[in-house]
Structure formats: structure tokens, C-alpha cells
Scaffold this motif. Sequence first.
Motif, PDB file in Angstrom:
ATOM      1  N   GLY A   1       8.630  11.418  21.061  1.00 48.92           N
ATOM      2  CA  GLY A   1       8.843  12.860  21.015  1.00 48.92           C
ATOM      3  C   GLY A   1      10.109  13.287  20.306  1.00 48.92           C
ATOM      4  O   GLY A   1      10.266  14.471  19.997  1.00 48.92           O
ATOM      5  N   ASP A   2      11.029  12.346  20.034  1.00 51.14           N
ATOM      6  CA  ASP A   2      12.251  12.705  19.305  1.00 51.14           C
ATOM      7  C   ASP A   2      11.891  13.108  17.882  1.00 51.14           C
ATOM      8  O   ASP A   2      10.943  12.598  17.295  1.00 51.14           O
ATOM      9  N   GLU A   3      12.687  14.021  17.323  1.00 51.34           N
ATOM     10  CA  GLU A   3      12.567  14.405  15.916  1.00 51.34           C
ATOM     11  C   GLU A   3      13.520  13.504  15.131  1.00 51.34           C
ATOM     12  O   GLU A   3      14.709  13.422  15.438  1.00 51.34           O
ATOM     13  N   VAL A   4      12.984  12.793  14.139  1.00 54.98           N
ATOM     14  CA  VAL A   4      13.768  11.810  13.402  1.00 54.98           C
ATOM     15  C   VAL A   4      13.622  12.034  11.904  1.00 54.98           C
ATOM     16  O   VAL A   4      12.555  12.415  11.424  1.00 54.98           O
ATOM     17  N   GLU A   5      14.727  11.798  11.192  1.00 55.29           N
ATOM     18  CA  GLU A   5      14.723  11.891   9.728  1.00 55.29           C
ATOM     19  C   GLU A   5      15.222  10.572   9.160  1.00 55.29           C
ATOM     20  O   GLU A   5      16.172   9.985   9.673  1.00 55.29           O
ATOM     21  N   VAL A   6      14.565  10.108   8.092  1.00 52.73           N
ATOM     22  CA  VAL A   6      14.942   8.860   7.435  1.00 52.73           C
ATOM     23  C   VAL A   6      15.233   9.145   5.969  1.00 52.73           C
ATOM     24  O   VAL A   6      14.415   9.757   5.281  1.00 52.73           O
ATOM     25  N   ASP A   7      16.394   8.712   5.515  1.00 49.25           N
ATOM     26  CA  ASP A   7      16.740   8.811   4.092  1.00 49.25           C
ATOM     27  C   ASP A   7      16.488   7.438   3.487  1.00 49.25           C
ATOM     28  O   ASP A   7      17.191   6.474   3.778  1.00 49.25           O
ATOM     29  N   PHE A   8      15.462   7.346   2.633  1.00 47.43           N
ATOM     30  CA  PHE A   8      15.081   6.045   2.083  1.00 47.43           C
ATOM     31  C   PHE A   8      16.120   5.491   1.108  1.00 47.43           C
ATOM     32  O   PHE A   8      16.217   4.284   0.931  1.00 47.43           O
TER      33      PHE A   8
ATOM     34  N   ALA B   1      18.394   0.066   3.440  1.00 44.60           N
ATOM     35  CA  ALA B   1      17.909   0.910   2.352  1.00 44.60           C
ATOM     36  C   ALA B   1      16.844   0.139   1.577  1.00 44.60           C
ATOM     37  O   ALA B   1      16.862  -1.089   1.528  1.00 44.60           O
ATOM     38  N   PHE B   2      15.921   0.864   0.986  1.00 43.40           N
ATOM     39  CA  PHE B   2      14.881   0.219   0.192  1.00 43.40           C
ATOM     40  C   PHE B   2      15.440  -0.200  -1.156  1.00 43.40           C
ATOM     41  O   PHE B   2      16.037   0.615  -1.851  1.00 43.40           O
TER      42      PHE B   2
ATOM     43  N   ILE C   1       0.819  -1.214   0.000  1.00 42.58           N
ATOM     44  CA  ILE C   1       0.000   0.000   0.000  1.00 42.58           C
ATOM     45  C   ILE C   1       0.858   1.271   0.000  1.00 42.58           C
ATOM     46  O   ILE C   1       0.331   2.371   0.028  1.00 42.58           O
ATOM     47  N   GLY C   2       2.187   1.099  -0.044  1.00 42.44           N
ATOM     48  CA  GLY C   2       3.076   2.252  -0.157  1.00 42.44           C
ATOM     49  C   GLY C   2       3.421   2.927   1.157  1.00 42.44           C
ATOM     50  O   GLY C   2       3.716   4.121   1.189  1.00 42.44           O
ATOM     51  N   LEU C   3       3.412   2.175   2.264  1.00 42.34           N
ATOM     52  CA  LEU C   3       3.824   2.711   3.563  1.00 42.34           C
ATOM     53  C   LEU C   3       5.274   2.305   3.817  1.00 42.34           C
ATOM     54  O   LEU C   3       5.565   1.116   3.967  1.00 42.34           O
ATOM     55  N   PRO C   4       6.197   3.263   3.864  1.00 40.44           N
ATOM     56  CA  PRO C   4       7.593   2.918   4.122  1.00 40.44           C
ATOM     57  C   PRO C   4       7.805   2.358   5.531  1.00 40.44           C
ATOM     58  O   PRO C   4       7.326   2.933   6.508  1.00 40.44           O
TER      59      PRO C   4
ATOM     60  N   GLN D   1      11.180   1.034  -3.713  1.00 40.40           N
ATOM     61  CA  GLN D   1      11.088   2.488  -3.782  1.00 40.40           C
ATOM     62  C   GLN D   1      10.072   2.904  -4.842  1.00 40.40           C
ATOM     63  O   GLN D   1       9.308   3.849  -4.648  1.00 40.40           O
ATOM     64  N   LYS D   2      10.056   2.182  -5.952  1.00 43.54           N
ATOM     65  CA  LYS D   2       9.111   2.501  -7.025  1.00 43.54           C
ATOM     66  C   LYS D   2       7.670   2.229  -6.580  1.00 43.54           C
ATOM     67  O   LYS D   2       6.763   3.004  -6.894  1.00 43.54           O
ATOM     68  N   ILE D   3       7.450   1.149  -5.845  1.00 42.66           N
ATOM     69  CA  ILE D   3       6.114   0.838  -5.331  1.00 42.66           C
ATOM     70  C   ILE D   3       5.663   1.927  -4.358  1.00 42.66           C
ATOM     71  O   ILE D   3       4.538   2.429  -4.443  1.00 42.66           O
ATOM     72  N   ILE D   4       6.553   2.317  -3.445  1.00 36.42           N
ATOM     73  CA  ILE D   4       6.221   3.349  -2.460  1.00 36.42           C
ATOM     74  C   ILE D   4       5.988   4.694  -3.150  1.00 36.42           C
ATOM     75  O   ILE D   4       5.024   5.393  -2.851  1.00 36.42           O
TER      76      ILE D   4
END
Length: 162
Positions: free
Chosen positions: A116-123, A141-142, A99-102, A147-150
Motif C-alpha cells: 500500500g505504500d506509494e513508491v517512486e524509482v529513479d532508474f 542503477a541500471f 522482455i523489458g520489465l525493470p 536501460q536501452k533494452i528496457i
Amino acid sequence: MKKAKGTVFKYGDNVDTDVIIPARYLNSSDPAELALHCMEDIDREFIGKVKQGDLIVAEKNFGCGSSREHAPIAIKAAGVSCVIAETFARIFYRNAINIGLPIIECPEASRGIEAGDEVEVDFDTGIITNVTRGTSFQGQAFPEFMQKIIASEGLINYINSK
């Protein structure tokens, strides 16, 4: 691909599909309706606090229980940009991608990130950065096809675009 960045909602082991979206709401397949009840049996305040782009971080076996596709749909429709867990139930993992949920498995991130932490993800790289604490973790890594499906917002859209 893209990145995800937001505030973390943190949960423990064995968060099952019945608490992600309680069975009493499965008479609807409307993503917006499902989102209104996402996580309500484990975290009553979740839907009132979650903002577009926020992340869920959990421990082991996230998404266990029944194989309902409603669970990742509810999470995605609630605005969650990525779920990070130590491990995922296999059927949930597949449904989320479909369904395209990483989602990313990363035990170190699961243990090193708090609510509560601020987090960043590089796919592209799988790097998970806890901006709040100044730490980084190497998630998986995806693969390009995922990645194309998401990016297509799910498997059906991806197939239809071919």
C-alpha cells in the motif's frame, strides 16, 4: 531514462513462477491473457486492484522455480512498472530484462516498504523513494545497455532497432 511510481503490492520469500503465472495458463502466450491470471494463486485480489505503474516489492529469491518467460510477461502486462526484491532468481532476472520489465535488487527497500505504500524509482540513479514514509534507499542503477533494452520494451526490439 524514466521513473516508475505507484502503489506497492508486497510479497515474501520464494515467490515462484508457478504462483506468478500458474502452469494451467501456459497454453497462452498472449500477454493480455497472462495478465488476467497474474499472481492469482498467491493474491486473488491482485489483478482486480493493480493499476498501471504499480510496483511489486518482495523479499528473497523472487521468481524462483521454472525458467518460464511467461512470469515476467504476465507481471509487465498487468501494468507493473518495476519489481523490487531483496534477491531474484537468476533466470527470472535475465528473463525480466529480456522482455523489458525493470527489476531492482535492494534488501533495504525490501524491508522498508510495505503493501500500500506509494513508491517512486529513479532508474538512472537507482534511488527508491518511499513517498508514504518519507524514506529513500539506494538500489542498483541500471547499466546503460539494460536501460536501452528496457526502453525498447525488450531485447528483441532492442536488437531489431540496431
